[in-house]
Motif scaffolding. Sequence first.
Motif, short mmCIF file in Angstrom:
data_model
loop_
_atom_site.label_atom_id
_atom_site.label_comp_id
_atom_site.label_asym_id
_atom_site.label_seq_id
_atom_site.Cartn_x
_atom_site.Cartn_y
_atom_site.Cartn_z
N SER A 168 3.87 8.15 -3.21
CA SER A 168 4.06 7.10 -2.20
C SER A 168 5.53 7.14 -1.82
O SER A 168 6.33 7.74 -2.53
CB SER A 168 3.69 5.73 -2.75
N GLN B 75 7.62 5.00 -2.25
CA GLN B 75 8.19 3.87 -2.99
C GLN B 75 9.72 3.87 -3.07
O GLN B 75 10.38 2.94 -2.65
CB GLN B 75 7.60 3.84 -4.40
N LYS C 197 11.59 3.94 0.35
CA LYS C 197 11.60 2.70 1.14
C LYS C 197 12.54 1.68 0.51
O LYS C 197 13.17 0.90 1.21
CB LYS C 197 10.18 2.16 1.35
N ARG D 278 -1.78 12.46 -4.45
CA ARG D 278 -1.93 12.25 -5.89
C ARG D 278 -2.96 13.22 -6.46
O ARG D 278 -4.07 13.32 -5.94
CB ARG D 278 -2.37 10.79 -6.16
N GLN E 125 -1.51 5.31 4.04
CA GLN E 125 -1.20 3.90 3.77
C GLN E 125 -0.40 3.33 4.93
O GLN E 125 0.41 4.04 5.51
CB GLN E 125 -0.29 3.74 2.55
N ARG F 8 10.56 -6.29 -5.89
CA ARG F 8 11.13 -5.21 -6.70
C ARG F 8 12.32 -5.72 -7.52
O ARG F 8 12.98 -6.68 -7.14
CB ARG F 8 11.60 -4.05 -5.83
#
Length: 472
Positions: free
Chosen positions: A195, A197, A200, A219, A233, A367
């Motif tokens: 992703s 992740q 971003k 994945r 996504q 986060r």
Amino acid sequence: MQRTLSSETLSQVGKTVKLAGWIQTRRDHGKIIFFDLRDSGGILQLVCTPQEKEVYELAQTLRSEWVVEVEGEVKERPDAMKNAELATGNVEVGVKKLVVLSEAKTPPFPIDTPGYDIDEETRLKYRYLDLRRPRLQKNLKLRSEYVKAVREYLFSKGFLEIETPLLTKSTPEGSRDFVVPSRAQPGKFYALPQSPQQYKQLLMVAGFEKYFQIARALRDEDPRADRGFEHSQVDLEMSFVGMEDVMNVVEEMTVFAVEKIGGNIAKKPFPVFTYEEAMKQFGADKFDLRTEQEKKEGILSFAWVVSFPFFEKDKTGKWTFTHNPFSAPLNEEHEAMLLKGKDIEKIITSQYDLVCNGLEVAGGSLRTHKPNVLRAVFKTMGYKEQEIEEQFGHMLEAFSHGAPPHGGCAQGFERLLMAFLGEEYLREVQAFPQTGQGRTSVMDAPSELSEAQLKELHLKVQNPSTKLRAGK
Ligand code: ASP
């Protein structure tokens, strides 16, 4: 003459038009030959008569799936001949000129049926034909409309669309990485993103306060009905937000886009369950709230699940994250537990998951933007100081340069579309999915590399499953 689409002919009665498309079906009625011409606008009846000798003779040779260009006059059909089932059923085109642009073999399977009964391998080998079937044309059209609506909503809220790299470093999302060997640096590998992740989050450090991307996540997990090697996504991230802010954006976006494509939603606002409540009530954190009646009506029933445990024990008895290692603990109290390394099983994460009709369709969290808290997460998972530095030093460094509090979410909108369309498999909403065995559509990868390529990549295959490819 400009090309007209079949759907545009209704308003062109009496005019001569040029059309192009595929021959769907052919019906010989004695002296008259009828064709259904298919193009991106729909289906239209063409008529060839012996008066147009050349056209008529050529028409006799035409077969299904040939590609043709025709010119002719749009005529209103006599009342008795009107076909209410066809959008263009009030008209037809008398063909005056006919050109064959491309001939076609007999398709290996019917393409005018839903196609569920056809073997998956064959469907994906000829995916370009499989995609011609009306069901898949509709699914991919709706997919495009959904994404369009998502973009419309997010742009209206001030989000920027930013792409992140595909060649990147392994990032823990609880799955196995696909890796790409480096030619220039022997023995080193890129990983394809599970992703976006970390990137971003780095965009938040960079000051882009609202980011989104229609991102591909890769994945290496065993494929199953609602999971493939690749999925798309709606990936988003926001700065200076709390859980509710992100959940509200995702909820509003979902309602906007689902309703834009004609979906009906059971309950708004979406009900919220804690993980504990969900487990108690449904025995799972993915559940279906629909009544039998709602199931029949194709209603979408969404619910949020929150307050998940941050950690769980893995098979070897070590602590691992349940959702996302970059998540923040729920609040200061839980953060303190993490920093102290106490009551690990009681630490709750700020994760929120969205479920729809029994499928998990989105997940995200606030986060950790504090380096010491992120360090504590990896320490809890048994990482040594040096491993943390090697694998996540870049994030710790970034967070030491003024990181805003931030949070985000990713929506696996293909699953949502599955729910909306009543499809059981992810592949029914993807253009070129992999087979259940992990082979790609049409191009049949994975495949061997040549000796030369392997050499260039500094690779040696120990137990090749098939012979290496000859040649370059
Ligand atoms: N990276 C997470 C995922 O792909 C989503 C998120 O937390 O934003 O599931």
